[in-house]
Design an enzyme around this catalytic site. Sequence first.
Site, PDB file in Angstrom:
ATOM      1  N   SER A  78       0.798  -1.229   0.000  1.00 61.15           N
ATOM      2  CA  SER A  78       0.000   0.000   0.000  1.00 61.15           C
ATOM      3  C   SER A  78       0.828   1.274   0.000  1.00 61.15           C
ATOM      4  O   SER A  78       0.258   2.377  -0.069  1.00 61.15           O
ATOM      5  CB  SER A  78      -0.965   0.006   1.195  1.00 61.15           C
ATOM      6  OG  SER A  78      -2.080  -0.821   0.938  1.00 61.15           O
ATOM      7  N   LYS A  81      -0.011   3.664  -2.693  1.00 60.27           N
ATOM      8  CA  LYS A  81      -1.028   4.713  -2.574  1.00 60.27           C
ATOM      9  C   LYS A  81      -0.411   6.094  -2.398  1.00 60.27           C
ATOM     10  O   LYS A  81      -1.100   7.105  -2.602  1.00 60.27           O
ATOM     11  CB  LYS A  81      -1.974   4.387  -1.418  1.00 60.27           C
ATOM     12  CG  LYS A  81      -2.813   3.127  -1.634  1.00 60.27           C
ATOM     13  CD  LYS A  81      -3.774   2.903  -0.484  1.00 60.27           C
ATOM     14  CE  LYS A  81      -4.662   1.686  -0.714  1.00 60.27           C
ATOM     15  NZ  LYS A  81      -3.961   0.404  -0.543  1.00 60.27           N
ATOM     16  N   SER A 144      -6.556   3.599   3.839  1.00 58.02           N
ATOM     17  CA  SER A 144      -5.858   2.772   2.859  1.00 58.02           C
ATOM     18  C   SER A 144      -6.836   1.927   2.051  1.00 58.02           C
ATOM     19  O   SER A 144      -6.582   0.761   1.734  1.00 58.02           O
ATOM     20  CB  SER A 144      -4.803   1.871   3.535  1.00 58.02           C
ATOM     21  OG  SER A 144      -3.878   1.374   2.610  1.00 58.02           O
ATOM     22  N   LYS A 247       2.759   6.740   5.296  1.00 58.34           N
ATOM     23  CA  LYS A 247       1.925   5.629   4.827  1.00 58.34           C
ATOM     24  C   LYS A 247       2.461   4.280   5.270  1.00 58.34           C
ATOM     25  O   LYS A 247       3.674   4.059   5.319  1.00 58.34           O
ATOM     26  CB  LYS A 247       1.846   5.646   3.293  1.00 58.34           C
ATOM     27  CG  LYS A 247       0.784   4.742   2.704  1.00 58.34           C
ATOM     28  CD  LYS A 247      -0.604   5.298   2.941  1.00 58.34           C
ATOM     29  CE  LYS A 247      -1.697   4.301   2.549  1.00 58.34           C
ATOM     30  NZ  LYS A 247      -1.802   3.163   3.494  1.00 58.34           N
TER      31      LYS A 247
END
Length: 408
Positions: A78, A81, A144, A247
């Site tokens: 992720s 992202k 997320s 993140k």
Amino acid sequence: MKQTLSSKKFSHPLLKSMTLGALIALSATSVVRADDVNLKTMIPAAPQIDAEAYYLMDYNSGKVLAEMNADIRREPASLTKMMTSYVIGQSIKAGKIHLDDTVTISKDAWATGNPVFKGSSLMFLQLGAQVKVSELNRGIIIQSGNDACVAMAEHVAGSQDSFVGMMNSYVKSLGLQNTHFETVHGLDAPGQYSSAKDMALIGQALIRDVPEEYAVYKEKEYYFNNIKQPNRNGLLWDTNLNVDGIKTGHTDKAGYNLVASATEGNTRLISVVMGGRTFKGRETESKKLLTWGFRFFETVAPLQAGKEFASEPVWFGDTDRVQLGVDKDAHLTIPRGRLNDLKASYTLTNAEISAPLTKGQAVGTINFQLDGKTIEQRPLVVLNEVKEGGFFSRLVDHIKLMFHRWFG
């Protein structure tokens, strides 16, 4: 810039030529190692980090403070992202989309209707629902949500494939050497990879280029459909660090990843941990890096854009002297507590500077020194345009220069 045999060198302490107000921030571009600095700084080696790869850099200068396997290509999970968010932020900044746009959730973005999403992090979007861009954006950053990524990709670019193309275009424009995306959300996919260094650079770009987008990363939670959605970055709650992003990411192949950024005074650091062992472990290892970085290094900006650092005689121009300095703030990363020991010198490319000169034109190099060793360099540039003088003044300068060369 390569020095010529006729180059001049001038040296003086920065503190004698700069005002106190000019000594407020700091950054740099080369790697600082513990054994490169004077022993009185007492900088120990970077802490041992339990992960497959890590990276610690100064945001302002780009200076690398610690790294391991930083260029090894790994599954980003992720962390992908971050680039999705960057593309969205750039699209909002350019006015191509707006935060109050309404997005209709398609079948591909339907949380429970797309088998690709099974067992992954979701915003739990429903087929046909009308959701604002501002909500979907927060769902990507805070929760997320993989479904939110698909919905936003379709809204921005018309399809996921087109959006991935935009992501990879930014990979090229940012100069990332070990990154390629195949999905908008980061679920494992053949041919998709990134590295610890590249992820730090994406984080740097987020903070620098789309600050309004980055501001969302510090939010600890939000509500969607009356469901509380907590931010997965646990360091936001750490009272010993001022973390405001960035993140997390996890898949079985990727392990536990975390890109974090924190500030202390005028210093901002970005850490990357990839291939961590556990959910909490990635936070522990990231905290080790950030704590070590803040304890032993600081950022200063001894020279500011547009402020005169030196002046030199100029020949054949409409003025006798030219102001010289830097075209952007010279952020430097130095060992903490060593600001008063920082010195600077400059070297001209040519011993004689002749008009015409354009603003921003490089005419030499500024060398920043600590303990007699050059630790950073910046171009020495012209601050104000100097036009060619009239015929008579140029003739006088020609005669003066001839005598100067004979007797100077």
